[in-house]
Design an enzyme around this catalytic site. Structure first.
Site, PDB file in Angstrom:
ATOM      1  N   GLY A  12       0.790  -1.189  -0.038  1.00 32.86           N
ATOM      2  CA  GLY A  12      -0.098  -0.094  -0.097  1.00 32.86           C
ATOM      3  C   GLY A  12       0.890   1.257  -0.068  1.00 32.86           C
ATOM      4  N   ASN A  13       0.324   2.477   0.127  1.00 32.69           N
ATOM      5  CA  ASN A  13       0.995   3.632  -0.099  1.00 32.69           C
ATOM      6  C   ASN A  13       1.553   3.918   1.255  1.00 32.69           C
ATOM      7  OD1 ASN A  13       0.371   4.830  -2.867  1.00 32.69           O
ATOM      8  ND2 ASN A  13      -1.519   4.698  -2.055  1.00 32.69           N
ATOM      9  N   ILE A  26       3.409  -1.803   3.954  1.00 33.79           N
ATOM     10  CA  ILE A  26       3.575  -3.156   2.944  1.00 33.79           C
ATOM     11  C   ILE A  26       3.299  -4.106   4.310  1.00 33.79           C
ATOM     12  CG2 ILE A  26       5.088  -4.792   1.830  1.00 33.79           C
ATOM     13  CD1 ILE A  26       6.855  -2.441   1.087  1.00 33.79           C
ATOM     14  N   ASP A  68      -5.791  -4.279  -4.521  1.00 30.92           N
ATOM     15  CA  ASP A  68      -6.490  -4.431  -3.147  1.00 30.92           C
ATOM     16  C   ASP A  68      -7.750  -4.417  -3.136  1.00 30.92           C
ATOM     17  OD1 ASP A  68      -6.172  -1.735  -3.758  1.00 30.92           O
ATOM     18  OD2 ASP A  68      -5.887  -0.881  -1.738  1.00 30.92           O
ATOM     19  N   THR A  88      -4.657   4.769   3.145  1.00 33.02           N
ATOM     20  CA  THR A  88      -4.234   6.309   2.834  1.00 33.02           C
ATOM     21  C   THR A  88      -5.434   6.906   2.232  1.00 33.02           C
ATOM     22  OG1 THR A  88      -2.420   5.209   2.357  1.00 33.02           O
ATOM     23  CG2 THR A  88      -2.741   7.174   1.510  1.00 33.02           C
ATOM     24  N   THR A 129      -8.401  24.178  21.041  1.00 34.28           N
ATOM     25  CA  THR A 129      -7.851  23.747  19.561  1.00 34.28           C
ATOM     26  C   THR A 129      -7.686  22.053  19.441  1.00 34.28           C
ATOM     27  OG1 THR A 129      -6.897  25.822  19.316  1.00 34.28           O
ATOM     28  CG2 THR A 129      -6.244  23.972  17.732  1.00 34.28           C
TER      29      THR A 129
END
Length: 250
Positions: free
Chosen positions: A7-8, A11, A105, A128, A179
């Site tokens: 994957g991006n 692995i 995938d 991702t 925040t």
């Protein structure tokens, strides 16, 4: 059998023995040391210790630049390597999608989902990118691709100098008083609204009642707030790759 999901971000290597996922190994896709680390792990001695009956490697990759390096490594270890596409899977499934553009995938996810849950499925993969894949009457109808929560988070922090990185968690209150709390609420409840909204629109447009399957790294965080009943399958991609190898080389 060894299956590999490139994957991006990560692995993921799955090792199957006696028809079960016995072990998973995870490596950072973008690290310069990744190939070296995989080589160090997968020695002939280590492979012998795993007691793999058939030296078969089924490969899914959405990162072309690292794909050939992984293939070459396992071929050098005498593995038979199959890089899956819509053209070489041993299943009679129609894909209503540009063949060269559909990630392997997502192909693996589709096969694993149909095998376990039948012909009508909606797969949501929190990777991702956050992807929605629609399977209706045993046909892959297409999908939706939205930005993944991690890259959205990183982009916001990179472009807003006063905002710092946060952990993605479920907040008790929607309204934050600082925040950090406001960002955590925005990411969590914002993505819940995105997920539930897309699910509802897909079901309404397709006019079907799918089994909704969640997978990917962040699926576990969101599953309790999804408005429809869901199934959680953290190893869906690996199981799909194994299924391909099992049938292809039986």
């Amino acid at each position: 059998m060894i299956v590999i999901d490139i994957g991006n971000t990560d692995i993921v290597i799955g090792i199957y023995t006696k028809h079960k996922l016995d072990k998973t190994l995870r490596f950072n896709t973008k690290s310069k040391n990744t190939i070296r680390l995989i080589k160090l792990r997968f020695t002939n001695r280590y492979i012998h210790q795993l007691k793999i009956k058939h030296k078969i490697c089924i490969l899914s990759s959405v990162v072309p630049e690292i794909n050939n390096k992984i293939k070459s490594l396992f071929k050098s270890l005498k593995f038979k390597v199959l890089n899956i596409t819509t053209n070489n899977i041993p299943f009679d499934i129609q894909f209503n999608y540009q063949p060269k553009e559909l990630g392997s995938d997502r192909i693996a996810n589709t096969l694993a989902a149909i095998k376990k849950y039948g012909n009508n499925c909606l797969i949501i993969d929190f990777g991702t990118a956050t992807t929605f894949d629609v399977i209706k009457n045993n046909k892959y109808e297409g999908g939706v691709i939205a930005p993944g929560i991690d890259i959205s988070h990183n982009a916001l922090v990179r472009h807003a100098s006063k905002l710092k990185k946060i952990s993605i968690i479920r907040t008790k209150s929607l309204i934050g008083n600082n925040t950090k709390d406001s960002m955590q609420s925005g990411f969590y409840w914002g993505y819940i609204s995105l997920i539930n909204g897309v699910i509802d629109k897909i079901i309404k447009q397709q006019r079907f009642k799918p089994t909704i399957i969640l997978t990917g790294g962040l699926a576990n965080i969101f599953k309790k707030e999804i408005s429809q009943k869901t199934e959680y399958e953290p190893n869906l991609t690996l199981n799909g790759l194994y299924l391909i190898g099992k049938i292809k080389y039986a």
